[in-house]
Enzyme design. Structure first.
Site, short mmCIF file in Angstrom:
data_model
loop_
_atom_site.label_atom_id
_atom_site.label_comp_id
_atom_site.label_asym_id
_atom_site.label_seq_id
_atom_site.Cartn_x
_atom_site.Cartn_y
_atom_site.Cartn_z
N THR A 67 0.74 -1.29 -0.01
CA THR A 67 0.21 0.10 -0.04
C THR A 67 0.83 1.21 -0.09
O THR A 67 1.97 1.29 0.57
CB THR A 67 -1.13 0.05 1.17
N CYS B 186 -2.60 8.53 7.03
CA CYS B 186 -3.24 7.43 7.14
C CYS B 186 -2.52 6.45 7.78
O CYS B 186 -1.17 6.65 8.11
CB CYS B 186 -3.84 6.79 5.54
N HIS C 161 -5.63 -0.29 4.79
CA HIS C 161 -5.23 1.20 4.52
C HIS C 161 -6.23 2.14 5.10
O HIS C 161 -7.28 2.50 4.25
CB HIS C 161 -4.60 1.59 3.34
#
Lengths: 159, 287
Positions: A22, A28, A45
């Protein structure tokens, strides 16, 4: 074979050829979980701490939030035969801009939300790479359970 | 490293791939309330690539028209002047942003993706605040980092010194650019806007987008571009080595009456909008 996990997205697999990846983890959080016995792993994610932020988004996009996304990640792993007590958890992300007044600390809030959920559910974090000014890319190799991060301008680091 | 000033980089600005003439013409009229759709049609209709882009964007999820658009006239009717402005300017800007920035460690297309993201975020914020979501803001947001195209070479050469200040000196990235190179990418962007005869409002929003001048605090366009850029940076997509090393200014929050929770709501609104905006990355590069 690389399987990309998008933003507000997750992937779970037991394909031994797969490497989950990811990209662009700023504020995040990337959550990588792995059960070494059945060799099942997944990455989530998520973007934001709590789904209560927006009633509609939580049902439409549960993977956008820590409190709705993390349970889904674990449940999906259980479907592949993973067992909670064996699962190894490693996390990366939660970067921050330079913020003297805590007005923009979404990265920190994302991290705090995860800690709260894990504490309540007796989940330990084995290793983490958190905070700072750099965005990260997170990898999980399914055959070995190896987890690592890549940071622009700095190279790779094993977790 | 020897410090440089604006005069030093003028030849670099001249060597940038210029905006297509059509785009320059259109940007120059952005702040002119008299310009109507008919004048835009006259500029556009002889440019087949631009026409193709307008049709492509008219049928994209971003504008979300209820039925398929087949002709230019139909597209113009649906789009209206402001959206037409946006498409023409985005089409012209793709060529400019086509290259890599090795100094900032941005792969090919990443600065373009960041720029489009900022423009989409600016729209989300302006709609949320209930202020006009026009082409002026869109353009300023789309072009805010244009100075990076020029400063890239200098950042490349000064890389170690800049990173030392960011990592150990608590400098924001553009502060380190100024300390080491003598000028930052926002100021360079402002100069490019001057050379290319952009309207003053856009030039100032570009030059002030890191709020380095006290003038910036009175400039709503600059404040909106700053906030849009900052929120996109916080998310972390398509960033270079400067990453999140920029300052959050609390009084921007006060100025717009925002709290952390509102920022989270804006990010949640932004993401689906960005999914709809993917057609911006399929615009025709040729001119």
């Amino acid at each position: 074979m690389q399987i990309t996990v998008g933003v507000a997205d997750m992937q779970v697999t037991n394909n031994p050829q797969a490497v989950l990846v990811t990209h662009s983890l700023g504020s995040c959080m990337g959550v990588a979980v792995y059960d070494p016995q059945v060799r099942v792993g997944g990455i989530l994610h998520y973007m934001l701490p709590e789904a209560s932020l927006d009633g509609n988004k939580s049902t439409e996009k549960p993977l956008m939030f820590a409190d709705t996304g993390i349970p889904l990640l674990f449940k999906e792993c259980y479907r592949y035969g993973a067992v909670k007590s064996r699962m190894i958890v490693k996390i990366a992300g939660g970067s921050q801009i330079m913020d003297s007044g805590c007005f923009f600390n979404i990265g920190k809030r994302n991290y705090a939300a995860l800690r709260k959920i894990f504490l309540r559910n007796n989940v330990l974090i084995k290793n983490e790479d958190i905070g700072g000014f750099s965005p990260r890319t997170l990898y999980l190799q399914i055959s070995t359970g190896k987890v690592w991060v890549k940071i622009t301008g700095e190279g790779e680091k094993l977790l | 490293m020897m410090k440089i000033d604006i005069a030093h980089i003028l030849p670099d600005i001249k060597s940038l791939p210029p905006f297509p003439e059509v785009t320059q013409k259109v940007i120059a009229t952005l702040d002119d309330p008299e310009v109507g759709i008919q004048e835009l049609v006259e500029i556009v209709q002889y440019d087949p690539n631009l026409t193709a882009n307008i049709l492509k964007m008219s049928n994209s999820a971003y504008f979300g028209f209820p039925r398929e658009v087949h002709s230019l006239n139909q597209a113009l009717l649906y789009l209206g002047t402001q959206n037409l402005f946006k498409i023409i300017i985005a089409s012209g800007a793709t060529r400019l942003y086509g290259r890599c920035c090795n100094g900032y460690i941005l792969d090919q297309g990443e600065l373009w993706r960041h720029s489009v993201s900022t423009a989409v975020m600016a729209s989300v914020i302006s709609r949320w605040l209930g202020v006009p979501d026009g082409a002026l803001l869109f353009t300023a947001a789309l072009l805010h980092d244009i100075g990076k195209l020029v400063l890239d070479y200098y950042v490349h050469d000064a890389f170690t010194e800049i990173m030392a200040l960011v990592k150990e000196g608590n400098y924001a990235f553009q502060e380190a650019e100024r300390a080491v190179i003598g000028i930052d990418h926002a100021a360079v962007g402002g100069e490019i806007a001057r050379q290319w005869n952009f309207p003053d409002k856009i030039r100032l929003a570009i030059a002030y987008h890191h709020l380095e001048s006290p003038e910036a605090l009175k400039n709503d366009l600059a404040l909106l571009v700053y906030l849009a850029d900052l929120l996109v940076i916080i998310l972390g997509a398509n960033l270079g080595v400067d990453g999140l090393a920029y300052r959050g200014h609390p009084w921007v929050m006060k100025h717009f009456g925002l709290r952390v929770r509102h920022l989270e709501q804006l990010l949640a609104l932004f993401w689906p909008e960005m999914q709809k905006a993917q057609e911006f990355f399929n615009l025709d590069f040729r001119v």
